[in-house]
Design an enzyme around this catalytic site. Structure first.
Site, PDB file in Angstrom:
ATOM      1  N   GLY A 171       0.870  -1.243   0.032  1.00  0.00           N
ATOM      2  CA  GLY A 171       0.032   0.007   0.063  1.00  0.00           C
ATOM      3  C   GLY A 171       1.316   1.168  -0.229  1.00  0.00           C
ATOM      4  O   GLY A 171       1.799   0.595  -0.257  1.00  0.00           O
ATOM      5  N   SER A 172       0.820   2.247   0.377  1.00  0.00           N
ATOM      6  CA  SER A 172       1.261   3.472   0.128  1.00  0.00           C
ATOM      7  C   SER A 172       2.701   3.519   0.886  1.00  0.00           C
ATOM      8  O   SER A 172       3.576   3.788   0.387  1.00  0.00           O
ATOM      9  CB  SER A 172      -0.212   4.619   0.901  1.00  0.00           C
ATOM     10  OG  SER A 172       0.439   4.702   2.068  1.00  0.00           O
ATOM     11  N   SER A 192       1.634  -9.000  -2.285  1.00  0.00           N
ATOM     12  CA  SER A 192       0.705  -8.986  -2.630  1.00  0.00           C
ATOM     13  C   SER A 192      -0.649  -9.668  -2.895  1.00  0.00           C
ATOM     14  O   SER A 192      -0.152 -10.659  -3.653  1.00  0.00           O
ATOM     15  CB  SER A 192       0.650  -7.575  -2.948  1.00  0.00           C
ATOM     16  OG  SER A 192      -0.633  -6.427  -3.284  1.00  0.00           O
ATOM     17  N   GLY A 249       4.465  -2.776  11.102  1.00  0.00           N
ATOM     18  CA  GLY A 249       3.185  -3.100  10.512  1.00  0.00           C
ATOM     19  C   GLY A 249       2.311  -2.833  11.845  1.00  0.00           C
ATOM     20  O   GLY A 249       1.858  -1.857  12.743  1.00  0.00           O
ATOM     21  N   ARG A 250       2.192  -4.240  12.475  1.00  0.00           N
ATOM     22  CA  ARG A 250       1.461  -4.537  14.049  1.00  0.00           C
ATOM     23  C   ARG A 250       2.423  -5.336  14.515  1.00  0.00           C
ATOM     24  O   ARG A 250       2.522  -6.466  13.431  1.00  0.00           O
ATOM     25  CB  ARG A 250      -0.383  -4.757  13.451  1.00  0.00           C
ATOM     26  CG  ARG A 250      -1.289  -3.384  13.861  1.00  0.00           C
ATOM     27  CD  ARG A 250      -1.311  -2.466  14.793  1.00  0.00           C
ATOM     28  NE  ARG A 250      -2.165  -1.959  14.875  1.00  0.00           N
ATOM     29  CZ  ARG A 250      -1.720  -0.186  13.843  1.00  0.00           C
ATOM     30  NH1 ARG A 250      -0.488  -0.411  13.613  1.00  0.00           N
ATOM     31  NH2 ARG A 250      -2.853   0.211  13.955  1.00  0.00           N
ATOM     32  N   GLU A 279       1.908  -4.409  23.104  1.00  0.00           N
ATOM     33  CA  GLU A 279       1.659  -3.225  23.337  1.00  0.00           C
ATOM     34  C   GLU A 279       1.306  -2.174  25.077  1.00  0.00           C
ATOM     35  O   GLU A 279       0.803  -2.875  24.936  1.00  0.00           O
ATOM     36  CB  GLU A 279       2.160  -2.403  22.821  1.00  0.00           C
ATOM     37  CG  GLU A 279       3.194  -2.818  21.097  1.00  0.00           C
ATOM     38  CD  GLU A 279       2.320  -1.871  19.835  1.00  0.00           C
ATOM     39  OE1 GLU A 279       1.974  -0.524  20.202  1.00  0.00           O
ATOM     40  OE2 GLU A 279       2.509  -2.544  19.266  1.00  0.00           O
ATOM     41  N   HIS A 297       6.571   1.734  19.182  1.00  0.00           N
ATOM     42  CA  HIS A 297       5.596   2.448  17.687  1.00  0.00           C
ATOM     43  C   HIS A 297       5.691   3.570  17.826  1.00  0.00           C
ATOM     44  O   HIS A 297       4.603   4.390  18.701  1.00  0.00           O
ATOM     45  CB  HIS A 297       4.391   2.194  19.168  1.00  0.00           C
ATOM     46  CG  HIS A 297       3.036   1.889  18.015  1.00  0.00           C
ATOM     47  ND1 HIS A 297       1.803   0.505  17.633  1.00  0.00           N
ATOM     48  CD2 HIS A 297       2.993   2.219  16.891  1.00  0.00           C
ATOM     49  CE1 HIS A 297       1.797   0.807  17.197  1.00  0.00           C
ATOM     50  NE2 HIS A 297       1.833   1.989  16.289  1.00  0.00           N
TER      51      HIS A 297
HETATM   52  O1  LIG Z   1       0.341   2.589  13.693  1.00  0.00           O
HETATM   53  C1  LIG Z   1      -0.436   3.777  14.055  1.00  0.00           C
HETATM   54  C2  LIG Z   1      -1.321   3.937  12.767  1.00  0.00           C
HETATM   55  O2  LIG Z   1      -2.068   2.887  13.127  1.00  0.00           O
HETATM   56  O3  LIG Z   1      -1.930   4.937  13.001  1.00  0.00           O
END
Ligand SMILES: O=CC(=O)O
Length: 342
Positions: A171-172, A192, A249-250, A279, A297
């Site tokens: 993505g962006s 992708s 990402g996460r 977290e 983060h």
């Molecule tokens: O991790 C931060 C967001 O998703 O904006």
């Protein structure tokens, strides 16, 4: 008396402003106060003495728009209590705190941060990668701990240019990472669901194949059921002993336990992590590893991106209340490509 009249006038004006429900103060409020939302009347749930359910029940009929501070879980229970809800604007790029399918099934429009953070996240991803490869943070500790005079030369790092960089999620954010690392002389590959017609980089539909053909992986996708623990031990082994993983990402996209195991056993070369599974708790074992760079983060936020985010949030609410198209609507489907679109 004049002051009283002024106050009455102001309150009267405020009544005329469209109402926005805010469940929890977004971090941005600490910087800008209420002023970050201009021309809106904020209904602040956290200021009420009432339990949330009761508070929401009282305002159920009037609330049409809700601001989500980014992490607050927006569940079907919230949805049940807000039958008039038509719009959610979240300050985050990620959408994993929202029960997206249910909100979209109910026809509630969702707007997120769009691409206002993409450049900052990409900068951080590149920073973490260079740090892992060239051992910048470890070298800094070496010098500060006065080990140079006693232990001698610090070990060499690894060259960035010519590395094969596998980007997970195009993505962006992924595209901004590609732009930067191409300029550094890296070979870009990506994973992708859909091949992007606007780039000629090799596309792999499968992350295992991507890892087998990459020197480093940069995780830029969002968290969904499909991407949870997507980066597991098999992927790490395919990347190899010299391989590195950067995650912006996460946290739960990477299996943290298996990551730790692979790093400790020398089956993976290093990691740069801005996000973690639980977290703000970070596994203590990671602290002992010199080939790991940690960040709390913080990839998304700079003062500049926060200003852009405020404009984006205001613009989305203004558009909604004047029946215009939202600035950064979330497409009515899930995709696995970016933190925003996932
Ligand atoms: O991790 C931060 C967001 O998703 O904006």
């Amino acid at each position: 008396m004049a002051a009283h009249n002024h106050q009455v006038h102001q309150e009267h004006q405020c009544e005329e402003f469209p109402e926005i429900l805010v469940l929890e103060p977004p971090p941005i409020m600490k910087v800008y106060g209420d002023q970050f939302l201009k021309n809106f009347r904020l209904l602040k749930a956290w200021e009420s003495q009432l339990p949330l359910d009761e508070f929401l029940t009282i305002h159920a009929q009037s609330v049409r728009a809700l601001l989500s501070p980014g992490r607050y879980p927006l569940t079907t229970n919230i949805l049940r209590l807000l039958p008039s809800l038509q719009l959610v604007v979240t300050t985050s790029a990620g959408l994993d705190h929202i029960d997206l399918a249910e909100f979209q099934r109910r026809g509630i429009a969702i707007a997120n941060a769009g691409d206002v953070y993409s450049a900052d996240v990409a900068d951080m991803a590149v920073g973490l990668l260079i740090d892992v490869l060239r051992k910048i943070s470890a070298a800094d500790r070496y010098v500060r701990n006065v080990l140079w005079p006693t232990k001698g030369e610090f070990p060499l790092g690894s060259k960035l240019s010519s590395k094969r960089v596998g980007i997970v999620g195009f993505g962006s954010i992924g595209q901004e990472v590609a732009k930067r690392l191409q300029a550094c002389g890296c070979r870009i590959l990506y994973c992708s669901r859909n091949k992007k017609p606007f780039v000629s980089y090799p596309c792999y539909p499968d992350v295992l194949q991507l890892a087998a053909n990459s020197d480093v992986l940069i995780v830029c996708c969002g968290l969904t059921d499909q991407t949870h623990h997507l980066i597991n031990k098999d992927v790490m082994l395919a990347l190899g002993k010299e391989g590195a993983i950067v995650n912006v990402g996460r946290g739960p996209i990477v299996n943290e336990k298996e990551l730790l195991q692979c790093l400790v056993q020398g089956e993976l070369g290093g990691a740069g992590l801005d996000v973690f599974e639980n977290e703000p708790d970070v596994p203590r074992e990671l602290f002992t590893l010199n080939n790991v760079v940690l960040s709390p983060h913080r990839a998304v936020h700079t003062p500049e991106s926060l200003t852009d985010m405020c404009e984006n949030v205001n613009g989305n609410f203004e558009a909604f209340f004047s029946n215009k198209p939202l600035l950064s609507p979330v497409a009515n489907k899930s995709s696995d490509d970016s933190i925003s679109e996932k």
